[in-house]
Design a protein around this motif. Structure first.
Motif, PDB file in Angstrom:
ATOM      1  N   ASP A  17    -116.711 -21.770  -3.524  1.00 52.05           N
ATOM      2  CA  ASP A  17    -115.435 -22.488  -3.612  1.00 52.05           C
ATOM      3  C   ASP A  17    -114.304 -21.601  -4.131  1.00 52.05           C
ATOM      4  N   MET A  18    -114.410 -20.264  -3.904  1.00 51.39           N
ATOM      5  CA  MET A  18    -113.406 -19.395  -4.518  1.00 51.39           C
ATOM      6  C   MET A  18    -112.737 -18.475  -3.494  1.00 51.39           C
ATOM      7  N   VAL A  19    -111.422 -18.374  -3.612  1.00 50.88           N
ATOM      8  CA  VAL A  19    -110.671 -17.327  -2.918  1.00 50.88           C
ATOM      9  C   VAL A  19    -109.879 -16.622  -4.003  1.00 50.88           C
ATOM     10  N   HIS A  20    -109.823 -15.294  -3.981  1.00 55.93           N
ATOM     11  CA  HIS A  20    -109.185 -14.549  -5.068  1.00 55.93           C
ATOM     12  C   HIS A  20    -107.742 -14.971  -5.308  1.00 55.93           C
ATOM     13  N   PHE A  21    -107.429 -15.293  -6.575  1.00 58.81           N
ATOM     14  CA  PHE A  21    -106.036 -15.544  -6.973  1.00 58.81           C
ATOM     15  C   PHE A  21    -105.295 -14.210  -7.036  1.00 58.81           C
TER      16      PHE A  21
ATOM     17  N   VAL B  70    -103.606 -12.968  -9.577  1.00 53.98           N
ATOM     18  CA  VAL B  70    -103.919 -12.218 -10.808  1.00 53.98           C
ATOM     19  C   VAL B  70    -105.268 -11.518 -10.677  1.00 53.98           C
ATOM     20  N   GLN B  71    -106.142 -12.110  -9.916  1.00 52.34           N
ATOM     21  CA  GLN B  71    -107.458 -11.485  -9.726  1.00 52.34           C
ATOM     22  C   GLN B  71    -107.332 -10.215  -8.881  1.00 52.34           C
ATOM     23  N   LEU B  72    -106.393 -10.235  -7.929  1.00 54.32           N
ATOM     24  CA  LEU B  72    -106.146  -9.011  -7.152  1.00 54.32           C
ATOM     25  C   LEU B  72    -105.651  -7.897  -8.080  1.00 54.32           C
TER      26      LEU B  72
ATOM     27  N   THR C 185    -111.369 -15.496 -20.853  1.00 53.86           N
ATOM     28  CA  THR C 185    -112.573 -16.183 -20.412  1.00 53.86           C
ATOM     29  C   THR C 185    -112.199 -17.239 -19.378  1.00 53.86           C
ATOM     30  N   GLY C 186    -113.002 -17.340 -18.347  1.00 55.97           N
ATOM     31  CA  GLY C 186    -112.771 -18.368 -17.344  1.00 55.97           C
ATOM     32  C   GLY C 186    -111.785 -17.955 -16.261  1.00 55.97           C
ATOM     33  N   GLU C 187    -111.277 -16.727 -16.351  1.00 58.18           N
ATOM     34  CA  GLU C 187    -110.339 -16.256 -15.331  1.00 58.18           C
ATOM     35  C   GLU C 187    -111.056 -15.752 -14.080  1.00 58.18           C
ATOM     36  N   GLY C 188    -112.375 -15.768 -14.106  1.00 56.96           N
ATOM     37  CA  GLY C 188    -113.110 -15.380 -12.907  1.00 56.96           C
ATOM     38  C   GLY C 188    -113.301 -13.881 -12.754  1.00 56.96           C
ATOM     39  N   LYS C 189    -113.712 -13.210 -13.833  1.00 53.53           N
ATOM     40  CA  LYS C 189    -113.893 -11.761 -13.762  1.00 53.53           C
ATOM     41  C   LYS C 189    -115.034 -11.384 -12.810  1.00 53.53           C
ATOM     42  N   THR C 190    -116.035 -12.288 -12.711  1.00 51.75           N
ATOM     43  CA  THR C 190    -117.150 -12.012 -11.809  1.00 51.75           C
ATOM     44  C   THR C 190    -116.626 -11.790 -10.392  1.00 51.75           C
ATOM     45  N   LEU C 191    -115.697 -12.640  -9.994  1.00 52.57           N
ATOM     46  CA  LEU C 191    -115.139 -12.535  -8.643  1.00 52.57           C
ATOM     47  C   LEU C 191    -114.203 -11.327  -8.539  1.00 52.57           C
ATOM     48  N   VAL C 192    -113.464 -11.052  -9.595  1.00 52.61           N
ATOM     49  CA  VAL C 192    -112.540  -9.903  -9.594  1.00 52.61           C
ATOM     50  C   VAL C 192    -113.304  -8.618  -9.263  1.00 52.61           C
TER      51      VAL C 192
ATOM     52  N   GLU D  50    -126.852 -12.517  -7.297  1.00 50.81           N
ATOM     53  CA  GLU D  50    -127.163 -13.527  -6.277  1.00 50.81           C
ATOM     54  C   GLU D  50    -125.905 -14.257  -5.821  1.00 50.81           C
ATOM     55  N   TRP D  51    -125.003 -14.492  -6.794  1.00 47.28           N
ATOM     56  CA  TRP D  51    -123.784 -15.262  -6.528  1.00 47.28           C
ATOM     57  C   TRP D  51    -122.814 -14.426  -5.678  1.00 47.28           C
ATOM     58  N   MET D  52    -122.442 -13.268  -6.171  1.00 44.93           N
ATOM     59  CA  MET D  52    -121.496 -12.411  -5.458  1.00 44.93           C
ATOM     60  C   MET D  52    -122.149 -11.775  -4.227  1.00 44.93           C
TER      61      MET D  52
ATOM     62  N   ARG E 152    -122.625 -16.127 -23.840  1.00 42.40           N
ATOM     63  CA  ARG E 152    -121.431 -15.403 -23.418  1.00 42.40           C
ATOM     64  C   ARG E 152    -121.532 -15.130 -21.916  1.00 42.40           C
ATOM     65  N   GLY E 153    -120.419 -15.280 -21.235  1.00 47.86           N
ATOM     66  CA  GLY E 153    -120.439 -15.045 -19.795  1.00 47.86           C
ATOM     67  C   GLY E 153    -120.661 -16.312 -18.993  1.00 47.86           C
ATOM     68  N   THR E 154    -121.021 -17.408 -19.676  1.00 51.37           N
ATOM     69  CA  THR E 154    -121.178 -18.670 -18.963  1.00 51.37           C
ATOM     70  C   THR E 154    -119.965 -19.534 -19.242  1.00 51.37           C
TER      71      THR E 154
ATOM     72  N   ILE F  41    -117.509 -22.776 -19.530  1.00 53.95           N
ATOM     73  CA  ILE F  41    -117.593 -24.165 -20.000  1.00 53.95           C
ATOM     74  C   ILE F  41    -116.573 -25.016 -19.253  1.00 53.95           C
ATOM     75  N   LYS F  42    -117.055 -25.886 -18.399  1.00 55.10           N
ATOM     76  CA  LYS F  42    -116.144 -26.777 -17.671  1.00 55.10           C
ATOM     77  C   LYS F  42    -116.055 -28.108 -18.416  1.00 55.10           C
ATOM     78  N   LEU F  43    -114.841 -28.708 -18.419  1.00 60.18           N
ATOM     79  CA  LEU F  43    -114.664 -29.972 -19.147  1.00 60.18           C
ATOM     80  C   LEU F  43    -115.190 -31.152 -18.331  1.00 60.18           C
TER      81      LEU F  43
HETATM   82  P1  ADP Z   1    -115.061 -15.007 -16.734  1.00 59.36           P
HETATM   83  O1  ADP Z   1    -116.188 -14.054 -16.514  1.00 59.36           O
HETATM   84  O2  ADP Z   1    -113.730 -14.379 -16.514  1.00 59.36           O
HETATM   85  O3  ADP Z   1    -115.131 -15.730 -18.017  1.00 59.36           O
HETATM   86  P2  ADP Z   1    -116.281 -16.391 -14.531  1.00 59.36           P
HETATM   87  O4  ADP Z   1    -116.365 -15.263 -13.581  1.00 59.36           O
HETATM   88  O5  ADP Z   1    -117.517 -16.807 -15.214  1.00 59.36           O
HETATM   89  O6  ADP Z   1    -115.153 -16.141 -15.616  1.00 59.36           O
HETATM   90  O7  ADP Z   1    -115.626 -17.597 -13.745  1.00 59.36           O
HETATM   91  C1  ADP Z   1    -115.251 -18.774 -14.382  1.00 59.36           C
HETATM   92  C2  ADP Z   1    -115.164 -19.920 -13.420  1.00 59.36           C
HETATM   93  O8  ADP Z   1    -114.013 -19.844 -12.646  1.00 59.36           O
HETATM   94  C3  ADP Z   1    -116.333 -20.002 -12.468  1.00 59.36           C
HETATM   95  O9  ADP Z   1    -116.836 -21.305 -12.490  1.00 59.36           O
HETATM   96  C4  ADP Z   1    -115.759 -19.688 -11.139  1.00 59.36           C
HETATM   97  O10 ADP Z   1    -116.383 -20.437 -10.140  1.00 59.36           O
HETATM   98  C5  ADP Z   1    -114.311 -20.083 -11.303  1.00 59.36           C
HETATM   99  N1  ADP Z   1    -113.416 -19.267 -10.479  1.00 59.36           N
HETATM  100  C6  ADP Z   1    -113.212 -17.947 -10.621  1.00 59.36           C
HETATM  101  N2  ADP Z   1    -112.320 -17.500  -9.717  1.00 59.36           N
HETATM  102  C7  ADP Z   1    -111.960 -18.567  -8.982  1.00 59.36           C
HETATM  103  C8  ADP Z   1    -111.058 -18.761  -7.875  1.00 59.36           C
HETATM  104  N3  ADP Z   1    -110.369 -17.732  -7.371  1.00 59.36           N
HETATM  105  N4  ADP Z   1    -110.931 -19.998  -7.375  1.00 59.36           N
HETATM  106  C9  ADP Z   1    -111.644 -21.019  -7.910  1.00 59.36           C
HETATM  107  N5  ADP Z   1    -112.510 -20.902  -8.930  1.00 59.36           N
HETATM  108  C10 ADP Z   1    -112.664 -19.697  -9.472  1.00 59.36           C
END
Ligand code: ADP
Ligand code: MG
Length: 899
Positions: free
Chosen positions: A102-106, A108-110, A126-133, A163-165, A675-677, A679-681
């Motif tokens: 469900d993610m497309v790079h924002f 800021v992530q670029l 935290t939560g900015e999606g570094k895994t995807l970055v 597995e995710w990326m 750490r690294g997981t 937390i969604k509300l």
């Molecule tokens: P961080 O390592 O920066 O704390 P994560 O990589 O664990 O953050 O990602 C936090 C959450 O944000 C994940 O649930 C991920 O699915 C979501 N997320 C990250 N990037 C996006 C995006 N571009 N669009 C939607 N959701 C995203």
């Protein structure tokens, strides 16, 4: 969205740097737009085309340059692939859990991706999606075919992220691997051979050590070079973990420890010291009463008759509150001197008495209680400070000698005094003094009565004695530390009759790791568990030097800024702060400060109860496993349901942390746990204020506190944080700006059960933290300085070792060394006025298994050059015999395995 980012990034250096990156983000988005019309195959074909092109560029620098050129297009390919996966609602499993992409790079992530590609640290909350970055620069840099590594803090995250990326890489035609603790070398090699490899820092580091220190053939090695690495949670790995080097060890050949022997005596000694300190503390209590300004309005030194006292001395006596009648030395020459007064002051000054207690027993209960009283605290601090002046070194020494031993909590050191030594070995007070070997050796050498053989024998005896003494002193000092500084369930736990280290920083247990230098055995002796064999180090490297191997290194974390200087100095890594995708909506409240831990905890419990009652989720951070367990017991008594995380079971903990944002949930966690997981509300939680984060103690490093705060309010969610501090916390006891704190306490008149809350206090706490940070930085720097020397050695040895492994003919390399080394040695011994034949024979026999004797050698009959030749031949002969001997059985073994 770009509009709001632009607004945030004007001004400072960091902001200017980011602004320069904005056009790149635009370019990426333009390409992304274009690529929408491509077929999957056409998009994927770009990967193969680039790979082919880059493989032809042989110069690394040219390759890097080419990567810079194709960056916008390559990042766009990744973003476009992410979009396709999202549109198709691509489903897959990660760590056995079903997931939908469900993610497309924002934007800021670029930006973060560009920063990572440039070999810098991207600070992203935290939560900015570094895994995807990380997918962006990993894809780009893996196109070279030289391998790109992503380093995580634990095995679970390595597997999860791979597995995710991996979905994305797979779509684009790149392979991804993942190193796990329990993998065999063959599997590891396969993982490293992939385009992109995920794994933890210790697995990467240990593989390096095994490849270079243990493997004896190229086929046994698993890694293939150090090209590009991104370190996730980079502060945790390059700063916190960097305090302990990676060590591969094996059992030592001999063990001579005496821990068992000394344990009963040390136990008695510690008990005696405790009694002594308690007695001193009680005296101090009385003296404090005497000094109570309410009881004695002004102090007159109470001058004795018939003794001359100069005005300076009288003034000093009044200042130090010493009755001159009590002064030692009175009557001697009919004079009282300043030093007499000072000596008396040390006897009758309660501040000094308590400082003495602090030296001997830093965690004495009465001492801790007194530190809560501003007047007493000030008196003790003042006494301590005054002793650290250079002019009072001798007095400090004398003070220490009144104890059995001293313990320094800050530097972790223990020292026996004369009294202590007498107690342990009344018959031989010199049992703990090292002999002056250098002088003794010189004397032996100069003694004309002794033959060379007798001299050698005497020296060996002295050496032996010295070693025994050293071992004894060392064992005792380690035992004292084990008793006085190491507490069960804080620094270690006992599990299955073993002492298991708990990382104080993270609360993680570290099974299999041992304190070095005999400390682990000392703690084993103290706990009465099996004392394991001492180990010897086979290969070691610091985390710092491992990561310096990479041609390009990058890192990401939510908290790098406070350590920017260290990253720059040690790793040449600069930090860029990336703005958040949405504005941060977190409220950080002022700290609440209490006199005692007890009061602090009961307020924490109150706040947890309030949150729980209104169904607001709470995450409670602690600095140690012990504190987590204490809080858990208190919550149980209050019947508040909760979860406790200690960073022991990464996967289960990740599941618990994921649920920490559900209504009414209470989660207690050491700072590394989960750490690294993310937390969604849960439903309805934002309306109740989002996640509340409570810190139960300020951590040594500000960074770790920021990390904890950052657990809430991700991606624009609401959330709040507050820290609770008490004067009994270690940070405040050891590094608090003690004097200033005391003044503040007096000013606000802090009563039992009361709390303080003020902006200034936050500042004071921060000052203390900065001080510790500075000190810890120096410790790490020192570890590194030592390792730097070893590193040069390691580079030379490992390079040479690898050459040998690679060479078809190791014999040639070995002969080269022999041809060079032997003549040099022979010259050293024989090409002098008095040739030393015995010495040369000794050297030969301790270096090569030749069993040479005087008779066989006949050195006198040849010239120096002839002797060198003679030895070289003998050595080569022996080698030939040995290798033909070894080669035969080896081929036999391989026959057996292949049939
Ligand atoms: P961080 O390592 O920066 O704390 P994560 O990589 O664990 O953050 O990602 C936090 C959450 O944000 C994940 O649930 C991920 O699915 C979501 N997320 C990250 N990037 C996006 C995006 N571009 N669009 C939607 N959701 C995203
Ligand atoms: Mg992360």
């Amino acid at each position: 969205m770009v509009g709001w980012i632009l607004k945030k990034i004007l001004g400072s250096k960091n902001q200017r740097e980011l602004k320069r990156l904005m056009p790149i983000a635009h370019r990426i988005n333009e390409f992304d737009e274009q690529f929408k019309s491509l077929s999957d195959e056409a998009l994927r074909a770009k990967t193969a085309a680039w790979k082919e092109e880059l493989a032809k560029i042989l110069e690394p620098q040219d390759q890097w340059n080419r990567l810079d050129e194709i960056l916008p297009e390559a990042f766009a390919v990744v973003k476009n692939a992410a979009r396709r996966l999202k549109e198709r609602q691509h489903t897959f499993t990660v760590c056995d859990q079903p997931m939908t992409w469900d993610m497309v790079h924002f934007d800021v992530q670029l930006l973060g991706g560009v920063v990572l590609h440039r070999g810098r640290i991207a600070e992203m909350a935290t939560g900015e999606g570094k895994t995807l970055v990380a997918t962006l620069p990993l894809y780009l840099n893996a196109l070279t075919g030289r391998g790109a590594h992503l380093v995580t803090v634990n095995d679970y995250l390595a597997r999860r992220d791979a597995e995710w990326m991996g979905q994305l890489y797979d779509f684009l035609g790149l392979t991804v691997g993942c190193i796990q603790h329990d993998q065999e070398p063959d599997i590891r090699r396969e993982q490293y051979a992939m385009d992109i490899t995920y794994g933890t820092n210790s697995e990467f580091g240990f593989d390096y050590l095994r490849d270079n220190g243990m493997a004896t053939t190229r086929e046994q090695q698993v890694q293939r070079g150090y090209h590009y690495a991104i370190v996730d949670e980079v502060d945790s790995i390059l700063i916190d973990e960097a305090r302990t080097p990676l060590i591969i060890s094996g059992p030592a050949t001999i063990s001579t420890h005496q821990y068992d022997k000394w344990k009963p005596l040390i136990e008695q000694l510690v008990r005696k010291q405790t009694m002594l300190c308690n007695r001193i503390a009680s005296e101090a209590v009385e003296l404090f009463d005497r000094l109570d300004p309410g009881k004695i309005p002004t102090f007159t030194p109470n001058e004795p008759i018939g003794v001359t006292v100069s005005p300076e001395v009288r003034k000093l006596a009044a200042e130090l509150r010493v009755h001159l009648t009590e002064v030692a030395g009175t009557g001697k020459d009919g004079k009282i001197t300043e030093s007499d007064v000072r000596y008396a002051a040390s006897k009758f000054n309660p501040g000094i008495l308590m400082f003495k207690v602090k030296l001997g027993q830093p965690r004495n209960k009465q001492l801790l209680r007194m530190m809560e009283d501003p007047d007493k605290r000030r008196a003790i601090d003042k006494a301590e400070l005054s002793f650290y002046q250079d002019t009072r070194k001798e007095e400090l020494f004398a003070l220490k000698e009144e104890l059995f031993f001293t313990i320094d909590e800050k530097s972790n050191e223990a020292d026996l005094s004369e009294q202590g030594r007498m107690f342990l070995n009344p018959d031989d007070p010199n049992a703990f003094v090292l002999p002056d070997l250098i002088n003794e050796f010189t004397e032996i050498d100069l003694d004309p009565e002794l033959s060379q053989e007798e001299k050698d024998k005497r020296k060996a005896e002295r050496q032996q004695l010295c070693d025994t003494q050293a071992e004894r002193i060392h064992n005792i000092s380690q035992l004292l530390k084990a008793y006085c500084l190491f507490e069960k369930d804080v620094q270690y736990v006992i599990e299955e009759n073993k002492v298991v280290i708990v990382d104080e920083f993270t609360g993680r247990k570290m099974p299999g790791r041992r304190w070095s230098d005999g400390l682990h055995q000392a703690v084993e002796a103290k706990e009465g568990v099996q004392i394991d064999r001492e180990t010897q180090t086979l290969a070691t490297i610091t985390i710092q030097n491992y990561f310096r191997l990479y041609q390009k290194l990058a890192g990401m974390t939510g908290t790098a800024e406070t350590e920017a200087a260290e990253f720059h100095d040690i790793y040449k890594l600069d930090v860029n702060m990336i703005p958040t995708n949405r504005p941060i909506a977190r409220t950080d409240y002022n700290d609440r400060i209490y006199k005692t831990r007890r009061e602090k905890y009961s307020s924490v419990i109150n706040e947890i109860r309030e949150c729980h009652n209104k169904q607001q989720p709470v995450l409670v951070g602690t600095v140690s496993v012990e504190a987590s367990e204490l809080l858990s017991r208190m919550l149980k008594r209050e019947k508040i349901p909760h979860n406790v995380l200690n960073a022991k079971f990464h996967m289960q903990e990740a599941e618990i942390v994921q649920r920490a944002g559900q209504p009414g949930t209470v989660t207690i966690s050491t700072n590394m746990a989960g750490r690294g997981t993310d937390i969604k509300l849960g439903a309805g939680v934002p309306e109740r204020g989002g996640l509340m984060v409570i810190g139960t103690e300020r951590h040594e490093a500000r960074r770790i506190d920021r990390q904890l705060r950052g657990r809430c309010a991700r991606q624009g969610d609401p959330g709040s944080s507050r820290f609770y501090v008490s004067f009994e916390d270690d940070l405040m006891r050891n590094f608090g700006a003690a004097d200033r704190m005391t003044r503040i306490m007096e000013r606000f008149g802090l009563e039992e059960g009361q709390e303080l809350e003020h902006r200034w206090l936050n500042k004071s706490v921060e000052t203390a933290q900065k001080r510790v940070e500075q000190r810890n930085y120096l410790v790490r720097k020192r570890t590194l300085d030592f390792d730097d020397v070893m590193n040069m050695q390691r580079e030379v040895v490992y390079t040479y070792r690898n050459e040998t492994i690679d060479s078809e003919e190791p014999r040639r390399l070995i002969y080269e060394v022999i041809d060079e080394a032997v003549p040099a040695k022979v010259k050293e011994y024989l090409d002098v006025d008095e040739p030393n034949y015995t010495g040369l024979i000794h050297w030969v026999n301790t270096t090569f298994p030749l069993g040479l004797t005087k008779e066989k050698a006949q050195f006198e009959t040849r010239t120096v050059e002839e002797n060198a030749q003679f030895l070289i031949e003998k050595i080569k002969n022996a080698y030939e015999r040995k290798s033909s001997h070894e080669e035969r059985p080896r081929s036999k073994v391989s026959n057996v395995t292949s049939s």
